[in-house]
Design a protein around this motif. Structure first.
Motif, PDB file in Angstrom:
ATOM      1  N   ASP A  88       0.758  -1.146  -0.052  1.00  0.00           N
ATOM      2  CA  ASP A  88      -0.036  -0.036   0.141  1.00  0.00           C
ATOM      3  C   ASP A  88       1.061   1.234   0.104  1.00  0.00           C
ATOM      4  OD1 ASP A  88      -2.284  -1.710  -0.081  1.00  0.00           O
ATOM      5  OD2 ASP A  88      -2.641  -1.204   1.977  1.00  0.00           O
ATOM      6  N   TYR A  89       1.922   1.232   0.775  1.00  0.00           N
ATOM      7  CA  TYR A  89       2.765   2.495   0.872  1.00  0.00           C
ATOM      8  C   TYR A  89       3.334   2.825  -0.552  1.00  0.00           C
ATOM      9  CZ  TYR A  89       7.209   5.175   1.498  1.00  0.00           C
ATOM     10  OH  TYR A  89       8.044   6.130   1.621  1.00  0.00           O
ATOM     11  N   GLU A 101       7.118  11.689   5.924  1.00  0.00           N
ATOM     12  CA  GLU A 101       8.371  10.972   6.280  1.00  0.00           C
ATOM     13  C   GLU A 101       8.420   9.454   5.865  1.00  0.00           C
ATOM     14  OE1 GLU A 101       6.633   9.177  10.565  1.00  0.00           O
ATOM     15  OE2 GLU A 101       7.060  11.463  10.429  1.00  0.00           O
ATOM     16  N   GLY A 102       9.461   9.107   5.938  1.00  0.00           N
ATOM     17  CA  GLY A 102       9.565   7.506   5.693  1.00  0.00           C
ATOM     18  C   GLY A 102       9.120   6.650   6.405  1.00  0.00           C
ATOM     19  N   PRO A 103       8.875   5.529   6.140  1.00  0.00           N
ATOM     20  CA  PRO A 103       8.320   4.547   6.971  1.00  0.00           C
ATOM     21  C   PRO A 103       9.249   4.084   8.338  1.00  0.00           C
ATOM     22  CG  PRO A 103       8.199   3.787   4.799  1.00  0.00           C
ATOM     23  CD  PRO A 103       8.950   4.876   4.802  1.00  0.00           C
ATOM     24  N   ARG A 104       8.851   3.889   9.423  1.00  0.00           N
ATOM     25  CA  ARG A 104       9.456   3.449  10.520  1.00  0.00           C
ATOM     26  C   ARG A 104       8.869   2.289  11.474  1.00  0.00           C
ATOM     27  NH1 ARG A 104       6.411   7.740  11.977  1.00  0.00           N
ATOM     28  NH2 ARG A 104       5.540   7.508  14.075  1.00  0.00           N
ATOM     29  N   GLU A 105       9.493   1.479  12.201  1.00  0.00           N
ATOM     30  CA  GLU A 105       9.184   0.603  12.644  1.00  0.00           C
ATOM     31  C   GLU A 105       8.857   0.966  14.126  1.00  0.00           C
ATOM     32  OE1 GLU A 105       8.420  -2.294  11.624  1.00  0.00           O
ATOM     33  OE2 GLU A 105       9.311  -1.854   9.555  1.00  0.00           O
ATOM     34  N   PRO A 139      13.408  -2.724   0.587  1.00  0.00           N
ATOM     35  CA  PRO A 139      13.845  -2.013  -0.247  1.00  0.00           C
ATOM     36  C   PRO A 139      12.710  -1.208  -1.014  1.00  0.00           C
ATOM     37  CG  PRO A 139      14.590  -4.189  -0.751  1.00  0.00           C
ATOM     38  CD  PRO A 139      13.521  -3.995   0.401  1.00  0.00           C
ATOM     39  N   GLY A 140      13.114   0.115  -1.340  1.00  0.00           N
ATOM     40  CA  GLY A 140      12.114   0.927  -2.067  1.00  0.00           C
ATOM     41  C   GLY A 140      11.546   1.728  -1.057  1.00  0.00           C
ATOM     42  N   GLY A 141      11.871   1.577   0.259  1.00  0.00           N
ATOM     43  CA  GLY A 141      11.219   2.380   1.286  1.00  0.00           C
ATOM     44  C   GLY A 141      12.050   3.934   1.291  1.00  0.00           C
ATOM     45  N   SER A 142      11.569   4.659   1.912  1.00  0.00           N
ATOM     46  CA  SER A 142      12.344   6.092   2.118  1.00  0.00           C
ATOM     47  C   SER A 142      13.039   6.252   3.474  1.00  0.00           C
ATOM     48  CB  SER A 142      11.308   7.198   2.009  1.00  0.00           C
ATOM     49  OG  SER A 142      10.284   7.142   1.052  1.00  0.00           O
TER      50      SER A 142
END
Length: 142
Positions: A88-89, A101-105, A139-142
């Motif tokens: 979805d992202y 912002e980029g994804p975070r855990e 991979p591909g995340g910001s």
């Protein structure tokens, strides 16, 4: 007694542009679009997986217009849960959805903040990854 929240009102500038954003960019389902008067409609959209709906309501007063895009004073307003965060992202980004912002855990899962067409802040939240790579962004995340 059994109760649930059926819908949350989202104040918008224009019904049609809001419908396009939610159905095209976020892939929500248009549940209902009924004319109530020449200027008022009952417009309900819902995430594809179900859950609480959004009642899209055009601002009818100057005070309501001042709330469009800032319904919670800059805090995250709504939380969109997904079964596959990365799918979805990436799809939302390809459809022009703006992430701040980029994804975070987090303890509760993978999360990234995005803006709707008016600037309201949302969290896209997916299940917490399992396994040895859970501390690395895909991979591909910001």
């Amino acid at each position: 007694m059994q109760q649930s929240i059926f819908a949350v009102t989202l104040v918008v500038n224009d019904y049609d542009e809001a419908i396009r954003f939610f159905t095209d960019s976020l892939r929500f389902t248009l549940v209902e679009d009924a004319a109530l008067s020449p200027t008022k409609r009952w417009v309900v959209v819902r995430p594809s997986g179900g859950g609480t709906s959004l009642l899209l309501a055009t601002a009818a007063t100057q005070l309501q217009s001042s709330r469009v895009g800032d319904q919670t004073g800059g805090r995250v307003f709504l939380f969109l849960h997904t079964d596959d965060f990365w799918r979805d992202y990436h799809e939302m980004r390809s459809r022009g959805v703006r992430f701040t912002e980029g994804p975070r855990e987090e303890e509760y899962g993978t999360v990234a903040v995005f803006l709707d067409l008016y600037g309201n802040r949302w969290d896209l939240v997916g299940p917490r990854p399992r396994g040895p790579a859970s501390n690395e962004l895909m991979p591909g995340g910001s």
